[in-house]
Design an enzyme around this catalytic site. Structure first.
Site, PDB file in Angstrom:
ATOM      1  N   ASP A  48       0.845  -1.205   0.000  1.00 12.02           N
ATOM      2  CA  ASP A  48       0.000   0.000   0.000  1.00 12.02           C
ATOM      3  C   ASP A  48       0.874   1.247   0.000  1.00 12.02           C
ATOM      4  O   ASP A  48       1.500   1.581   1.005  1.00 12.02           O
ATOM      5  CB  ASP A  48      -0.894   0.011   1.247  1.00 12.02           C
ATOM      6  N   TYR A  81       3.421   9.670  -0.705  1.00 13.32           N
ATOM      7  CA  TYR A  81       4.480   9.038   0.099  1.00 13.32           C
ATOM      8  C   TYR A  81       5.854   9.204  -0.560  1.00 13.32           C
ATOM      9  O   TYR A  81       6.875   8.969   0.070  1.00 13.32           O
ATOM     10  CB  TYR A  81       4.201   7.543   0.334  1.00 13.32           C
ATOM     11  N   LYS A 133      -2.596   5.879  -4.510  1.00 14.75           N
ATOM     12  CA  LYS A 133      -3.708   6.808  -4.252  1.00 14.75           C
ATOM     13  C   LYS A 133      -3.439   8.155  -4.925  1.00 14.75           C
ATOM     14  O   LYS A 133      -2.288   8.600  -4.993  1.00 14.75           O
ATOM     15  CB  LYS A 133      -3.852   7.054  -2.737  1.00 14.75           C
ATOM     16  N   HIS A 191      -7.352   9.624  -2.027  1.00 16.70           N
ATOM     17  CA  HIS A 191      -6.670   9.592  -0.733  1.00 16.70           C
ATOM     18  C   HIS A 191      -7.508  10.211   0.401  1.00 16.70           C
ATOM     19  O   HIS A 191      -7.591   9.658   1.483  1.00 16.70           O
ATOM     20  CB  HIS A 191      -5.316  10.301  -0.863  1.00 16.70           C
TER      21      HIS A 191
HETATM   22  N1  NAP Z   1      -5.130   6.508   3.519  1.00 10.80           N
HETATM   23  C1  NAP Z   1      -4.553   7.248   4.435  1.00 10.80           C
HETATM   24  O1  NAP Z   1      -4.881   8.426   4.611  1.00 10.80           O
HETATM   25  C2  NAP Z   1      -3.497   6.659   5.297  1.00 10.80           C
HETATM   26  C3  NAP Z   1      -3.056   7.351   6.427  1.00 10.80           C
HETATM   27  C4  NAP Z   1      -2.083   6.747   7.222  1.00 10.80           C
HETATM   28  C5  NAP Z   1      -1.586   5.506   6.876  1.00 10.80           C
HETATM   29  N2  NAP Z   1      -2.018   4.861   5.747  1.00 10.80           N
HETATM   30  C6  NAP Z   1      -1.487   3.532   5.343  1.00 10.80           C
HETATM   31  O2  NAP Z   1      -1.553   2.635   6.451  1.00 10.80           O
HETATM   32  C7  NAP Z   1      -0.248   2.142   6.720  1.00 10.80           C
HETATM   33  C8  NAP Z   1      -0.084   1.809   8.180  1.00 10.80           C
HETATM   34  O3  NAP Z   1      -0.346   2.926   8.996  1.00 10.80           O
HETATM   35  P1  NAP Z   1       0.799   3.744   9.783  1.00 10.80           P
HETATM   36  O4  NAP Z   1       2.081   3.630   9.057  1.00 10.80           O
HETATM   37  O5  NAP Z   1       0.256   5.105  10.027  1.00 10.80           O
HETATM   38  O6  NAP Z   1       0.854   3.072  11.218  1.00 10.80           O
HETATM   39  P2  NAP Z   1       0.876   1.597  11.852  1.00 10.80           P
HETATM   40  O7  NAP Z   1       1.057   0.550  10.833  1.00 10.80           O
HETATM   41  O8  NAP Z   1      -0.277   1.541  12.773  1.00 10.80           O
HETATM   42  O9  NAP Z   1       2.167   1.695  12.769  1.00 10.80           O
HETATM   43  C9  NAP Z   1       3.465   1.813  12.255  1.00 10.80           C
HETATM   44  C10 NAP Z   1       4.402   2.030  13.443  1.00 10.80           C
HETATM   45  O10 NAP Z   1       4.366   0.865  14.279  1.00 10.80           O
HETATM   46  C11 NAP Z   1       5.676   0.332  14.396  1.00 10.80           C
HETATM   47  N3  NAP Z   1       5.524  -1.139  14.345  1.00 10.80           N
HETATM   48  C12 NAP Z   1       5.260  -1.900  13.263  1.00 10.80           C
HETATM   49  N4  NAP Z   1       5.196  -3.204  13.591  1.00 10.80           N
HETATM   50  C13 NAP Z   1       5.425  -3.263  14.933  1.00 10.80           C
HETATM   51  C14 NAP Z   1       5.506  -4.348  15.835  1.00 10.80           C
HETATM   52  N5  NAP Z   1       5.329  -5.599  15.443  1.00 10.80           N
HETATM   53  N6  NAP Z   1       5.767  -4.041  17.151  1.00 10.80           N
HETATM   54  C15 NAP Z   1       5.927  -2.770  17.557  1.00 10.80           C
HETATM   55  N7  NAP Z   1       5.879  -1.700  16.738  1.00 10.80           N
HETATM   56  C16 NAP Z   1       5.618  -1.955  15.419  1.00 10.80           C
HETATM   57  C17 NAP Z   1       6.462   0.871  13.218  1.00 10.80           C
HETATM   58  O11 NAP Z   1       7.818   0.984  13.545  1.00 10.80           O
HETATM   59  P3  NAP Z   1       9.056   0.665  12.540  1.00 10.80           P
HETATM   60  O12 NAP Z   1       8.652   1.035  11.154  1.00 10.80           O
HETATM   61  O13 NAP Z   1      10.129   1.535  13.084  1.00 10.80           O
HETATM   62  O14 NAP Z   1       9.353  -0.803  12.696  1.00 10.80           O
HETATM   63  C18 NAP Z   1       5.834   2.242  13.041  1.00 10.80           C
HETATM   64  O15 NAP Z   1       6.385   3.176  13.944  1.00 10.80           O
HETATM   65  C19 NAP Z   1       0.657   3.276   6.214  1.00 10.80           C
HETATM   66  O16 NAP Z   1       1.989   2.895   6.101  1.00 10.80           O
HETATM   67  C20 NAP Z   1      -0.029   3.612   4.922  1.00 10.80           C
HETATM   68  O17 NAP Z   1       0.264   2.649   3.934  1.00 10.80           O
HETATM   69  C21 NAP Z   1      -2.966   5.428   4.964  1.00 10.80           C
END
Ligand code: NAP
Length: 274
Positions: free
Chosen positions: A43, A48, A73, A106
């Site tokens: 994704d 990004y 997106k 998005h």
């Molecule tokens: N459509 C939208 O508007 C929108 C908005 C936000 C996000 N997204 C999508 O959703 C994806 C995920 O959301 P997100 O990146 O905001 O947050 P998330 O996946 O909830 O959290 C990512 C964070 O958690 C840490 N992490 C990952 N696996 C872990 C584990 N097993 N144990 C402990 N910590 C862990 C990562 O650290 P490290 O990377 O340092 O390991 C990072 O700091 C995004 O990457 C993006 O693709 C979309």
């Protein structure tokens, strides 16, 4: 594990999210580790600024393009019919591919009132066979209602912030009734306090799993598509190692009870960054 979207296209239920993953070596390493681990859903988004690295990693991975489900997106400043078609071409060029599996709007950005025209461009891309499925992101129920009323192709997916503190129960129910999959962004609450909460920790201990694995399992059992992000190889593997255990109804209810309708990201009604 594959789910079937409302147009018959199969999509993996668990994938890698790559927001805030740096273009270059960092994104290439993360995507290649994920593909090696068995992930087949990536994704990304134009904003990004790592689409080129995603594309390179896919080509270098040895996994066939058609075995990968790629989401990107259209960004807020590219909304509108013609601008979206142009932005799509730019994303394709950066990714180095000739089709996208799932193309999303998005954010709705209600203040610029362009999301219906933007969606019509997505319908055109679907009609031309350049995307296998189309959908939206950060859409509230009234935004979805407008799309359902004014457009022809039902969104396959609505990607929204969702985690145990923001369970999105009302929106999930609306999506279910309309055959739209809810895809959870920030599924781990961006590594926030949910991962140290005692309810999650004790369920994790019961299963010999980690809190992140329990939260991902909660998403899967609720029927969400889920895209945890990590740049850490061990976590990328950990987050995919969730298919050998199951949460009981009591455990699911315990996690459901943590809902506070609390966002860590912006409210889509207000978010208008271009
Ligand atoms: N459509 C939208 O508007 C929108 C908005 C936000 C996000 N997204 C999508 O959703 C994806 C995920 O959301 P997100 O990146 O905001 O947050 P998330 O996946 O909830 O959290 C990512 C964070 O958690 C840490 N992490 C990952 N696996 C872990 C584990 N097993 N144990 C402990 N910590 C862990 C990562 O650290 P490290 O990377 O340092 O390991 C990072 O700091 C995004 O990457 C993006 O693709 C979309």
């Amino acid at each position: 594990m594959l789910i079937t979207l409302n147009n018959g296209v199969s999509m993996p239920q668990l994938g890698l999210g790559v927001w805030r993953v740096e273009e270059g070596q960092q994104i290439k390493d993360a995507v290649k580790t994920a593909l090696d681990t068995g992930y087949r859903l990536i994704d990304t988004a134009a904003i990004y600024k790592n689409e080129a690295g995603v594309g390179e990693a896919i080509r270098e991975s040895g996994v066939k393009r058609e075995d990968i489900f790629l989401t990107t997106k259209v960004w807020n400043s590219d909304q509108g019919y013609d601008a979206t078609l142009k932005a799509f071409d730019e994303s394709l060029h950066k990714l180095g591919t000739d089709y996208i599996d799932l193309y999303l709007i998005h954010w709705p950005v209600p203040s610029q009132d362009l999301y219906v025209d933007t969606y019509k461009a997505l319908e055109k891309l679907a009609q031309d066979g350049r995307v296998r499925a189309i959908g939206v992101s950060n859409f509230h129920i009234p935004h979805l209602e407008r799309i359902l009323q004014e457009c022809t192709v039902k969104p396959a997916v609505n990607q929204v912030e969702c985690h145990p503190r923001l369970a999105q129960n009302e929106l999930r129910e609306f999506c279910k009734q309309n055959d739209i999959y809810l895809e959870a962004w920030s599924p781990l609450m961006q590594g926030g306090d949910i991962l140290t909460h005692e309810t999650i920790a004790s369920i994790a201990a019961n299963h010999g799993k980690t809190p992140a694995q329990v939260v991902i399992r909660w998403h899967l059992q609720k029927g969400n598509i889920v895209i945890p992000k990590s740049i850490t190889a061990s976590r990328i593997k950990e987050n995919f190692d969730v298919f050998d255990f199951q949460l009981s109804d009591d455990e699911l209810a315990g996690i459901n009870a943590l809902n506070e309708d609390k966002r860590v990201g912006p409210n889509p009604d207000e978010f208008a960054v271009t």
